[in-house]
Design a protein around this motif. Structure first.
Motif, PDB file in Angstrom:
ATOM      1  N   SER A  34       6.173  27.591  -9.302  1.00 55.06           N
ATOM      2  CA  SER A  34       5.037  27.787  -7.953  1.00 55.06           C
ATOM      3  C   SER A  34       4.846  28.639  -6.965  1.00 55.06           C
ATOM      4  CB  SER A  34       4.881  26.781  -7.297  1.00 55.06           C
ATOM      5  OG  SER A  34       4.903  25.175  -7.543  1.00 55.06           O
ATOM      6  N   MET A  35       5.814  28.626  -6.937  1.00 55.05           N
ATOM      7  CA  MET A  35       5.940  30.980  -6.207  1.00 55.05           C
ATOM      8  C   MET A  35       5.732  31.867  -6.378  1.00 55.05           C
ATOM      9  SD  MET A  35       7.615  29.789  -3.026  1.00 55.05           S
ATOM     10  CE  MET A  35       9.126  31.207  -1.717  1.00 55.05           C
ATOM     11  N   ALA A  36       6.149  31.234  -8.067  1.00 56.68           N
ATOM     12  CA  ALA A  36       5.617  32.835  -8.846  1.00 56.68           C
ATOM     13  C   ALA A  36       4.495  32.549  -9.029  1.00 56.68           C
ATOM     14  CB  ALA A  36       6.318  32.310 -10.533  1.00 56.68           C
ATOM     15  N   LEU A  37       3.512  31.157  -8.967  1.00 53.38           N
ATOM     16  CA  LEU A  37       2.125  30.856  -9.495  1.00 53.38           C
ATOM     17  C   LEU A  37       1.272  31.555  -8.510  1.00 53.38           C
ATOM     18  CD1 LEU A  37      -0.808  30.667 -10.552  1.00 53.38           C
ATOM     19  CD2 LEU A  37      -0.585  28.413  -9.576  1.00 53.38           C
ATOM     20  N   ILE A  38       1.547  31.430  -6.499  1.00 52.95           N
ATOM     21  CA  ILE A  38       1.291  31.786  -5.479  1.00 52.95           C
ATOM     22  C   ILE A  38       2.021  33.342  -5.716  1.00 52.95           C
ATOM     23  CG2 ILE A  38       1.291  32.035  -2.906  1.00 52.95           C
ATOM     24  CD1 ILE A  38       2.317  28.852  -3.953  1.00 52.95           C
ATOM     25  N   GLU A  39       2.064  34.135  -5.348  1.00 51.68           N
ATOM     26  CA  GLU A  39       2.544  35.503  -5.798  1.00 51.68           C
ATOM     27  C   GLU A  39       1.354  35.975  -5.948  1.00 51.68           C
ATOM     28  OE1 GLU A  39       6.726  36.190  -7.642  1.00 51.68           O
ATOM     29  OE2 GLU A  39       7.578  35.654  -4.860  1.00 51.68           O
ATOM     30  N   LYS A  40       1.845  35.414  -7.899  1.00 51.09           N
ATOM     31  CA  LYS A  40      -0.058  36.203  -8.287  1.00 51.09           C
ATOM     32  C   LYS A  40      -0.994  35.307  -8.014  1.00 51.09           C
ATOM     33  CE  LYS A  40      -1.518  35.403 -13.005  1.00 51.09           C
ATOM     34  NZ  LYS A  40      -3.100  35.000 -13.024  1.00 51.09           N
ATOM     35  N   GLU A  80       1.345  -0.987  -0.144  1.00 53.84           N
ATOM     36  CA  GLU A  80      -0.301   0.009  -0.121  1.00 53.84           C
ATOM     37  C   GLU A  80       0.888   1.197  -0.120  1.00 53.84           C
ATOM     38  OE1 GLU A  80      -3.650   0.220   2.193  1.00 53.84           O
ATOM     39  OE2 GLU A  80      -3.331  -1.990   2.783  1.00 53.84           O
ATOM     40  N   VAL A  81       2.086   1.181   0.714  1.00 58.08           N
ATOM     41  CA  VAL A  81       2.917   2.519   0.395  1.00 58.08           C
ATOM     42  C   VAL A  81       3.719   2.807  -0.463  1.00 58.08           C
ATOM     43  CG1 VAL A  81       4.432   3.147   1.736  1.00 58.08           C
ATOM     44  CG2 VAL A  81       3.023   2.557   3.107  1.00 58.08           C
ATOM     45  N   GLN A  82       4.354   1.592  -1.233  1.00 56.99           N
ATOM     46  CA  GLN A  82       3.898   1.570  -2.312  1.00 56.99           C
ATOM     47  C   GLN A  82       3.724   1.843  -3.400  1.00 56.99           C
ATOM     48  OE1 GLN A  82       5.247  -1.295  -5.021  1.00 56.99           O
ATOM     49  NE2 GLN A  82       7.345  -1.806  -5.605  1.00 56.99           N
ATOM     50  N   LEU A  83       2.107   1.787  -3.427  1.00 52.80           N
ATOM     51  CA  LEU A  83       1.521   2.342  -4.348  1.00 52.80           C
ATOM     52  C   LEU A  83       1.098   4.446  -4.169  1.00 52.80           C
ATOM     53  CD1 LEU A  83      -1.882   0.024  -4.495  1.00 52.80           C
ATOM     54  CD2 LEU A  83       0.208  -0.225  -6.408  1.00 52.80           C
ATOM     55  N   LEU A  84       1.385   4.198  -2.457  1.00 46.54           N
ATOM     56  CA  LEU A  84       1.370   5.451  -2.657  1.00 46.54           C
ATOM     57  C   LEU A  84       2.539   6.265  -3.235  1.00 46.54           C
ATOM     58  CD1 LEU A  84      -0.123   6.148   0.989  1.00 46.54           C
ATOM     59  CD2 LEU A  84      -1.724   6.613  -1.441  1.00 46.54           C
ATOM     60  N   ASP A  85       3.786   6.452  -2.858  1.00 46.75           N
ATOM     61  CA  ASP A  85       5.201   6.547  -3.276  1.00 46.75           C
ATOM     62  C   ASP A  85       4.509   6.343  -4.613  1.00 46.75           C
ATOM     63  OD1 ASP A  85       7.772   7.076  -2.836  1.00 46.75           O
ATOM     64  OD2 ASP A  85       8.471   5.088  -2.190  1.00 46.75           O
ATOM     65  N   ILE A  86       4.401   5.402  -5.743  1.00 47.76           N
ATOM     66  CA  ILE A  86       4.457   5.895  -7.338  1.00 47.76           C
ATOM     67  C   ILE A  86       3.589   6.847  -7.448  1.00 47.76           C
ATOM     68  CG2 ILE A  86       3.532   4.994  -8.862  1.00 47.76           C
ATOM     69  CD1 ILE A  86       4.369   2.150  -8.287  1.00 47.76           C
ATOM     70  N   GLN A  87       2.221   7.279  -6.775  1.00 51.16           N
ATOM     71  CA  GLN A  87       0.900   8.612  -6.732  1.00 51.16           C
ATOM     72  C   GLN A  87       1.651   9.376  -6.804  1.00 51.16           C
ATOM     73  OE1 GLN A  87      -2.419   7.494  -4.889  1.00 51.16           O
ATOM     74  NE2 GLN A  87      -3.345   9.413  -6.003  1.00 51.16           N
ATOM     75  N   TYR A  88       2.481   9.013  -5.843  1.00 46.34           N
ATOM     76  CA  TYR A  88       2.624  11.020  -4.934  1.00 46.34           C
ATOM     77  C   TYR A  88       4.339  11.328  -5.934  1.00 46.34           C
ATOM     78  CZ  TYR A  88       4.197  14.951  -2.889  1.00 46.34           C
ATOM     79  OH  TYR A  88       4.507  15.884  -1.903  1.00 46.34           O
ATOM     80  N   GLY A  89       5.282  10.242  -6.435  1.00 46.51           N
ATOM     81  CA  GLY A  89       6.114  10.644  -7.428  1.00 46.51           C
ATOM     82  C   GLY A  89       5.809  10.957  -9.330  1.00 46.51           C
ATOM     83  N   ILE A  90       4.737  10.370  -9.061  1.00 50.12           N
ATOM     84  CA  ILE A  90       3.217  10.952 -10.459  1.00 50.12           C
ATOM     85  C   ILE A  90       3.080  12.345 -10.556  1.00 50.12           C
ATOM     86  CG2 ILE A  90       1.904  10.595 -12.426  1.00 50.12           C
ATOM     87  CD1 ILE A  90       2.289   8.248 -11.953  1.00 50.12           C
ATOM     88  N   ILE A  91       2.045  12.453  -9.543  1.00 50.44           N
ATOM     89  CA  ILE A  91       1.856  14.157  -8.824  1.00 50.44           C
ATOM     90  C   ILE A  91       3.077  15.094  -8.826  1.00 50.44           C
ATOM     91  CG2 ILE A  91       0.767  15.262  -6.995  1.00 50.44           C
ATOM     92  CD1 ILE A  91      -0.662  12.568  -6.279  1.00 50.44           C
ATOM     93  N   ARG A  92       3.478  15.013  -8.488  1.00 46.24           N
ATOM     94  CA  ARG A  92       5.138  15.976  -8.318  1.00 46.24           C
ATOM     95  C   ARG A  92       5.256  16.182  -9.777  1.00 46.24           C
ATOM     96  NH1 ARG A  92      10.173  15.678  -4.839  1.00 46.24           N
ATOM     97  NH2 ARG A  92      11.155  17.740  -4.369  1.00 46.24           N
ATOM     98  N   ALA A  93       5.288  15.548 -11.088  1.00 45.46           N
ATOM     99  CA  ALA A  93       5.772  15.278 -11.621  1.00 45.46           C
ATOM    100  C   ALA A  93       5.279  16.584 -12.795  1.00 45.46           C
ATOM    101  CB  ALA A  93       6.257  13.934 -12.661  1.00 45.46           C
ATOM    102  N   GLN A  94       3.404  16.210 -12.090  1.00 46.60           N
ATOM    103  CA  GLN A  94       2.121  16.953 -13.212  1.00 46.60           C
ATOM    104  C   GLN A  94       2.151  18.610 -12.266  1.00 46.60           C
ATOM    105  OE1 GLN A  94      -0.239  13.954 -11.845  1.00 46.60           O
ATOM    106  NE2 GLN A  94      -0.537  13.364 -13.977  1.00 46.60           N
ATOM    107  N   ALA A  95       3.330  18.592 -11.345  1.00 51.21           N
ATOM    108  CA  ALA A  95       3.083  19.715 -10.254  1.00 51.21           C
ATOM    109  C   ALA A  95       3.990  20.672 -10.970  1.00 51.21           C
ATOM    110  CB  ALA A  95       3.067  19.349  -9.398  1.00 51.21           C
ATOM    111  N   LEU A  96       3.982  22.090 -10.879  1.00 54.22           N
ATOM    112  CA  LEU A  96       5.147  23.258 -11.153  1.00 54.22           C
ATOM    113  C   LEU A  96       6.307  22.971 -10.362  1.00 54.22           C
ATOM    114  CD1 LEU A  96       2.747  26.286 -11.529  1.00 54.22           C
ATOM    115  CD2 LEU A  96       3.226  24.865 -13.336  1.00 54.22           C
ATOM    116  N   SER A  97       7.551  23.140 -11.261  1.00 54.30           N
ATOM    117  CA  SER A  97       8.355  23.394 -10.114  1.00 54.30           C
ATOM    118  C   SER A  97       8.431  24.066  -9.141  1.00 54.30           C
ATOM    119  CB  SER A  97      10.023  23.613 -11.020  1.00 54.30           C
ATOM    120  OG  SER A  97       9.660  24.939 -11.460  1.00 54.30           O
ATOM    121  N   PRO A  98       8.915  24.163  -8.249  1.00 55.27           N
ATOM    122  CA  PRO A  98       9.730  24.801  -6.669  1.00 55.27           C
ATOM    123  C   PRO A  98       9.383  26.452  -6.997  1.00 55.27           C
ATOM    124  CG  PRO A  98      10.260  23.371  -6.489  1.00 55.27           C
ATOM    125  CD  PRO A  98       9.836  22.806  -7.895  1.00 55.27           C
ATOM    126  N   ARG A  99      10.260  27.002  -8.311  1.00 58.48           N
ATOM    127  CA  ARG A  99      10.678  27.753  -8.741  1.00 58.48           C
ATOM    128  C   ARG A  99       8.798  28.729  -9.305  1.00 58.48           C
ATOM    129  NH1 ARG A  99      14.685  31.825  -9.392  1.00 58.48           N
ATOM    130  NH2 ARG A  99      15.952  29.402  -9.457  1.00 58.48           N
TER     131      ARG A  99
END
Length: 277
Positions: free
Chosen positions: A266-272, A245-264
């Motif tokens: 993301s900070m620009a979007l939050i500022e906007k 179960e942990v492995q499935l969450l780990d895989i899912q999180y890796g995909i989510i992180r790849a779909q997200a904006l980079s930290p830089r």
């Protein structure tokens, strides 16, 4: 002093309370004081002293400090302040705080609200205050205090762990608590996102693929190289230790992180978003 509300399975809290009660009573009786006399000496009523000694109420730090001074305990009673402060929080909160404190890395995805470790006090109060059925006033303050206490592990200079947070963009746009509360919350995200041990990412709403639609969850990587998961929904808090179960969450999180904006990005979007709030 709040009502004592520990569950029957909360042996840790029960053990601490029994020890504190025993010591308070022994010191009071050794001093030859009745409950009424002791209460007068520390500025509390007889009923409050009785409630503490019967285990119905948890003494606040100032109660223990006053008792220590009145009984000449030389710090032996006041030393219980930290233990008592911890057990004032619900068991699931204490367990989660311990787990987070042991982490070498914490990864969390949230698609409904800002993650608890990133919340301002006003935002946390608004989130917890929206609960149905609602908390009592004392319970709400207890929950808010517990959430703020957990944030001690996140810091620019004191934190040992690494943190990665992925927030769905919807959590930035949902005006929980009103515009002023949300502005302060966005400013807090920018502050924490600048910490060297924190990566804060945003998963935009315009992404055609979103692997986090199932809901929020977190992964806690521990010093012994094991990883546990944690999910919380509809008053249910569950720690996941089953490797598959942990492995499935780990895989899912890796995909989510790849779909997200980079930290830089993301900070620009939050500022906007902050500029538009």
């Amino acid at each position: 002093m709040n009502e004592w509300n520990a569950g029957p399975d909360d042996e840790e809290a029960g053990g601490v309370m029994r020890t504190v009660i025993r010591q308070l009573k022994l010191w009071r009786e050794s001093a030859g004081l009745t409950q009424a006399e002791f209460g007068a000496a520390i500025g509390y009523g007889e009923e409050s002293v009785s409630s503490v000694e019967r285990g119905r109420r948890i003494p606040r730090p100032e109660y223990l400090e006053a008792a220590d001074e009145a009984l000449g305990a030389g710090g032996k009673i006041a030393a219980f302040k930290k233990d008592v402060a911890e057990i004032r929080y619900p068991k699931k909160v204490r367990d989660l705080k311990k787990l987070e404190a042991e982490a070498v890395e914490l990864c969390a995805y949230n698609n409904s609200v800002i993650h608890g470790l990133l919340q301002t006090e006003e935002y946390a109060r608004a989130v917890l205050g929206a609960r149905r059925p609602p908390f009592t006033a004392d319970q709400l303050e207890q929950q808010v205090s517990a959430r703020m206490a957990r944030q001690e592990i996140v810091g620019d200079t004191t934190a040992r762990a690494l943190f990665n947070f992925v927030q769905c963009e919807s959590t930035l746009l949902r005006p929980i608590g009103g515009k002023m509360v949300m502005r302060a919350q966005l400013e807090r995200l920018l502050e924490v996102g600048a910490f060297r041990n924190v990566d804060l990412q945003v998963l935009p709403l315009n992404r055609e693929e979103n692997s986090g639609l199932d809901g929020s969850f977190r992964l806690v990587r521990l010093g012994d190289c094991t990883t546990v998961g944690h999910v919380e929904v509809a008053h249910i808090s569950r720690v996941i230790t089953e490797p598959k179960e942990v492995q499935l969450l780990d895989i899912q999180y890796g995909i989510i992180r790849a779909q997200a904006l980079s930290p830089r990005e993301s900070m620009a979007l939050i500022e906007k978003v902050l500029g538009e709030t």
